[in-house]
Design a protein around this motif. Structure first.
Motif, PDB file in Angstrom:
ATOM      1  N   ALA A  28       0.871  -1.181   0.076  1.00  0.00           N
ATOM      2  CA  ALA A  28      -0.012   0.031  -0.054  1.00  0.00           C
ATOM      3  C   ALA A  28       0.722   1.185   0.051  1.00  0.00           C
ATOM      4  O   ALA A  28       0.568   2.021  -0.840  1.00  0.00           O
ATOM      5  CB  ALA A  28      -0.936   0.000   1.201  1.00  0.00           C
ATOM      6  N   HIS A  29       2.107   1.110   0.730  1.00  0.00           N
ATOM      7  CA  HIS A  29       2.718   2.208   0.804  1.00  0.00           C
ATOM      8  C   HIS A  29       3.487   2.494  -0.686  1.00  0.00           C
ATOM      9  O   HIS A  29       3.685   3.809  -1.015  1.00  0.00           O
ATOM     10  CB  HIS A  29       4.112   2.214   1.787  1.00  0.00           C
ATOM     11  N   ILE A  30       3.816   1.434  -1.116  1.00  0.00           N
ATOM     12  CA  ILE A  30       4.850   1.496  -2.374  1.00  0.00           C
ATOM     13  C   ILE A  30       3.451   2.247  -3.632  1.00  0.00           C
ATOM     14  O   ILE A  30       3.931   3.123  -4.272  1.00  0.00           O
ATOM     15  CB  ILE A  30       5.276   0.222  -2.801  1.00  0.00           C
ATOM     16  N   ASP A  31       2.502   1.706  -3.681  1.00  0.00           N
ATOM     17  CA  ASP A  31       1.357   2.177  -4.471  1.00  0.00           C
ATOM     18  C   ASP A  31       1.038   3.535  -4.209  1.00  0.00           C
ATOM     19  O   ASP A  31       0.910   4.300  -5.173  1.00  0.00           O
ATOM     20  CB  ASP A  31       0.054   1.382  -4.388  1.00  0.00           C
ATOM     21  N   GLY A  32       0.788   3.651  -3.168  1.00  0.00           N
ATOM     22  CA  GLY A  32       0.734   5.374  -2.739  1.00  0.00           C
ATOM     23  C   GLY A  32       1.926   6.254  -3.138  1.00  0.00           C
ATOM     24  O   GLY A  32       1.579   7.554  -3.625  1.00  0.00           O
ATOM     25  N   THR A  33       2.992   5.976  -2.839  1.00  0.00           N
ATOM     26  CA  THR A  33       4.222   6.782  -3.349  1.00  0.00           C
ATOM     27  C   THR A  33       4.246   6.832  -4.882  1.00  0.00           C
ATOM     28  O   THR A  33       4.245   8.069  -5.359  1.00  0.00           O
ATOM     29  CB  THR A  33       5.244   6.307  -2.639  1.00  0.00           C
ATOM     30  N   ALA A  34       3.820   5.674  -5.344  1.00  0.00           N
ATOM     31  CA  ALA A  34       3.929   5.789  -6.926  1.00  0.00           C
ATOM     32  C   ALA A  34       2.520   6.544  -7.434  1.00  0.00           C
ATOM     33  O   ALA A  34       3.167   7.541  -8.756  1.00  0.00           O
ATOM     34  CB  ALA A  34       3.740   4.131  -7.504  1.00  0.00           C
ATOM     35  N   ARG A  35       1.759   6.608  -6.939  1.00  0.00           N
ATOM     36  CA  ARG A  35       0.621   7.427  -7.264  1.00  0.00           C
ATOM     37  C   ARG A  35       0.838   8.934  -7.085  1.00  0.00           C
ATOM     38  O   ARG A  35       0.457   9.902  -7.987  1.00  0.00           O
ATOM     39  CB  ARG A  35      -0.864   7.266  -6.729  1.00  0.00           C
ATOM     40  N   GLY A  36       1.500   9.330  -5.945  1.00  0.00           N
ATOM     41  CA  GLY A  36       1.809  10.459  -5.486  1.00  0.00           C
ATOM     42  C   GLY A  36       2.871  11.105  -6.499  1.00  0.00           C
ATOM     43  O   GLY A  36       2.805  12.234  -6.777  1.00  0.00           O
TER      44      GLY A  36
END
Length: 342
Positions: A334-342
């Motif tokens: 979830a953290h990786i996905d959120g960072t990528a979208r950010g």
């Protein structure tokens, strides 16, 4: 004609001003407070909103925004206080370290030996899982100890509920130990000297390799003061800097710096009470983990291997370990996905 012309100009200017003000007002419909910047000291700035009769201080902890900053106390401690006299004269000493044991009365003799290895520079905190706290009063040091008595709970259950970082912030190091540790070869002051010398944020004493089962990493070495890495069985370590070959201590007798514990406490799951799997994740709380996590060989302990869990409890331990790993992996994704979208 001249006066008439000036009047027309004044009227037009007034109308344009009103129209401009109207549109500016519509652009800021939520502007209803006045923000001031106050400087209560040379080192901090407090941002305050005055809205009606309410003072809102953003720099205060959540829930304390309505209080003036000068009255807010965000931390507490386990120091004992008198019931009389001047509060400012209550404390003759301020212990710098905290040691906790999760105990049952049947292990009183062993715990007594362990506690006596810690000077008055340590606050002693006992978590009683058998409800027999009053029976420890025969021991002299017990009168200055903190006793928490709740039946049939585990060390990490107590730690999550009673060792909040803001509660133990007064202590430089926090020992969270089991009751069945032999300390004949252990000195707490010398141990902390080596912890500071080698810059360890998370540590444990070496364990006698001839008593009980233990990971290769935590076995005591006779030729060093401290070690931070080892060689495990083939297939156990995907990276020499990762657990259990480095950045690893067990949950039996860990010692945390104040800063490391603040991170570890937040990682402890409220419902996973046995703590299995935490030791593989301690390294997330210090950087670089393979340099700041280590085993102190020169001050070592013995695992007395007192049977404490049956098959049903062991099954629960294994289940918790797998659940913790799954939650950690999901949080990483979830953290990786959120960072990528950010």
């Amino acid at each position: 004609m001249k006066k008439s012309s000036e009047g027309i100009r004044l009227t037009v200017t007034t109308i344009l001003g009103v129209i401009f003000g109207f549109f500016v007002g519509c652009s800021f419909p939520n502007f209803s407070s006045i923000r001031l910047s106050l400087v209560p000291s040379f080192s901090s700035t407090v941002e305050m909103d005055f809205t009606g009769d309410t003072i809102y201080v953003e720099s205060n902890p959540h829930g304390a925004e309505l209080l003036p900053p000068g009255i807010v106390v965000v931390e507490t401690d386990f120091y004992l206080r008198r019931l009389w006299g001047n509060p400012e004269e209550d404390l003759t000493t301020r212990p710098k370290y905290l040691v906790t044991f999760t105990v049952g009365f049947e292990q009183q003799k062993n715990v007594d030996m362990a506690v006596k290895k810690f000077s008055e520079d340590f606050t002693i905190l006992l978590f009683h899982y058998d409800g027999r706290a009053s029976e420890w009063e025969e021991l002299e040091w017990s009168k200055r100890a903190i006793h928490v008595s709740i039946r049939k709970q585990t060390k990490w259950w107590y730690a999550k509920r009673f060792l909040h970082p803001d509660v133990v912030a007064a202590y430089d190091y926090i020992f969270i130990w089991d009751e069945d540790i032999g300390v004949e070869h252990f000195d707490a002051e010398k141990y902390l000297h080596l912890v500071k010398k080698y810059g360890l944020e998370i540590s444990q004493p070496g364990v006698d390799p001839n008593k009980g089962l233990t990971w290769e990493m935590t076995k005591r070495r006779g030729d060093s003061e401290v070690h931070k890495e080892t060689i495990e069985k083939p297939g156990w370590c995907t990276d020499p800097h990762l657990p259990p070959c480095a950045a690893f201590v067990e949950i039996e007798a860990p010692v945390f710096s104040r800063n490391a514990w603040r991170c570890v406490w937040h990682m402890i799951q409220n419902d996973l009470v046995h703590g299995w799997g935490l030791d593989f994740a301690f390294g997330r709380c210090v950087e670089p983990a393979h340099e700041k996590i280590g085993v102190v060989d020169a001050q070592w302990i013995v695992n007395r291997v007192i049977p404490s869990i049956g098959d049903q409890v062991r099954e629960r331990c294994m289940l918790e370990w797998s659940q913790f790993q799954a939650r950690l992996a999901q949080a990483d994704r979830a953290h990786i996905d959120g960072t990528a979208r950010g």
